[in-house]
Design an enzyme around this catalytic site. Structure first.
Site, PDB file in Angstrom:
ATOM      1  CB  SER A 162      44.581  62.027 -22.626  1.00 56.88           C
ATOM      2  OG  SER A 162      44.459  61.573 -23.975  1.00 56.88           O
ATOM      3  CE  LYS A 203      47.031  54.809 -27.496  1.00 57.97           C
ATOM      4  NZ  LYS A 203      45.870  54.416 -26.695  1.00 57.97           N
ATOM      5  CG  ASP A 222      48.597  57.593 -26.152  1.00 52.20           C
ATOM      6  OD1 ASP A 222      48.097  57.239 -25.067  1.00 52.20           O
ATOM      7  OD2 ASP A 222      47.914  57.922 -27.139  1.00 52.20           O
ATOM      8  CG  ASN A 279      43.318  49.168 -26.979  1.00 54.17           C
ATOM      9  OD1 ASN A 279      42.981  48.487 -27.944  1.00 54.17           O
ATOM     10  ND2 ASN A 279      42.987  50.452 -26.871  1.00 54.17           N
TER      11      ASN A 279
END
Ligand SMILES: NC(=O)C1=CN([C@@H]2O[C@H](COP(=O)(O)OP(=O)(O)OC[C@H]3O[C@@H](n4cnc5c(N)ncnc54)[C@H](OP(=O)(O)O)[C@@H]3O)[C@@H](O)[C@H]2O)C=CC1
Ligand SMILES: O=C(CO)COP(=O)(O)O
Length: 339
Positions: free
Chosen positions: A138, A191, A244, A256
């Site tokens: 999201s 993640k 994700d 990231n």
């Protein structure tokens, strides 16, 4: 209608407040900066969501006591490194039971605590109805464009998870429930490490083969650690695991991935952080995950390679060479070790 307070007015706290305000809840968004509260009350938050007009019913304050006293549900949306500090301030005012939700993705280095554990350490037990984790693929930028998004509300207490599902759910924001809090928190936090690593390989000029390799073997090492910590293996094939991972490793919105990409192109960590201006959770989480892999005696080669680049001055080329030159493995070794 519920009375809800959201703490943290960055990209994610603001986007979730957008959803909650649209859902008709009585919402108050807390920020530690008065000028930002004023801007949000004039219906924008340009530093974090530059093209978004916020709903008229989305109200902000910089008065923490007002926000604590307002909500029956308190949503923690500050970066992991600010969770304890904000909880300590909330504790000074809180005098009744409330339901906590956290939406942040990280693990605390050294203590190796997950965010739900940090909240339970900082807030007296008598004031915690429960702690629900809301996590999944999201990006804030897409949520405020009302693009279809799916996330998971995790809590061992299914009534609490169901309440948070009802709170957020609408025609573009679909919420599932799960009882596996450890799996959901570990998948969401780790993640980010893999997204940094994929960003690096993209920055180095490698292609989709390298991306697929890092994502797949990254998920294997996340699940290997998570299961040893008590998570349910199937959680890692769900929204907060592979879901994700896909969104963070492949989206231009991912901070990231973008930070990794700049590292791969040769920028220093300090230069990257200066340029980002937003939280890059994967950096501190790499340290925490590296420590967790040692504490639980779980091999995590991609995490270890990234740790060596971020904290031990190893070059990205050297780290790639080391990963590719590891000793031979059976792809299914985790399964074989289980049998
Ligand atoms: N952005 C996204 O799409 C998503 C983010 N998340 C997670 O949500 C969490 C928050 O991220 P995000 O909103 O994106 O981060 P941002 O960098 O966009 O914003 C962080 C916000 O936290 C505030 N903040 C930082 N430290 C403190 C503190 N000590 N006290 C009070 N406020 C503080 C910042 O204030 P200031 O403006 O003054 O710096 C800023 O408003 C992270 O864990 C992230 O992984 C999860 C899903 C999606
Ligand atoms: O968690 C996120 C999407 O699910 C946001 O990822 P980034 O912090 O990398 O932008």
């Amino acid at each position: 209608m519920e009375k809800v307070s959201v703490f943290g007015a960055g990209s994610w706290g603001t986007a979730l407040s957008y959803v909650l305000a649209q859902n008709g809840h009585d919402l108050l968004l807390w920020t530690h900066r008065q000028e930002q509260a004023d801007e949000i009350n004039a219906h924008t938050n340009k530093r974090y969501l530059k093209d978004t007009r916020l709903p008229e019913s989305l109200k902000a304050t910089s008065d923490l006591a007002l926000a604590v006293n307002h909500g029956d549900i308190l949503v923690m949306a500050v970066p992991t490194k600010a969770i304890r500090e904000v909880c300590q301030d909330i504790k000074k005012v809180l005098d009744r039971k409330v339901l906590f939700v956290h939406v942040s993705k990280g693990i605390e280095p050294d203590s190796l605590k997950r965010i739900s554990e940090m909240i339970r350490e900082e807030i007296p037990e008598q004031w915690i109805e429960d702690v629900v984790v809301l996590s999944g693929p999201s990006h804030a930028e897409e949520v405020v464009q009302e693009h279809p998004t799916t996330v998971t509300a995790a809590c061992e207490n299914t009534a609490a998870a169901n309440r948070i599902q009802d709170l957020f759910m609408n025609h573009y924001f679909r919420v599932y429930t799960n009882t596996d809090v450890i799996g959901v928190e570990i998948g969401g936090a780790l993640k980010n490490i893999i997204a940094l690593a994929v960003g690096i390989t993209d920055g180095l000029g490698f292609g989709d083969n390298a991306k697929a390799a890092i994502m797949t073997r990254g998920l294997a090492e996340i699940a290997r650690l998570g299961v040893k910590m008590g998570a349910t293996p199937l959680t890692f094939s769900g929204l907060t695991g592979v879901g994700d991972l896909i969104v963070t490793c492949t989206s231009v919105h991912s901070r990231n991935w973008r930070a990794g990409n700049m590292l791969g192109k040769g920028k220093s960590l300090d230069e990257v952080l200066e340029e980002m201006g937003m939280v890059v959770e994967g950096i501190r989480t790499t340290k925490a995950a590296y420590q967790l892999s040692e504490a639980y005696d779980v091999p995590m080669p991609i995490t270890a390679a990234l740790y060596s680049v971020l904290f031990d001055d190893v070059s990205t080329d050297e780290a790639v060479g080391k990963l590719m030159g590891r000793m031979k493995k059976n792809e299914m070794e985790d399964l074989i070790n289980l049998l």
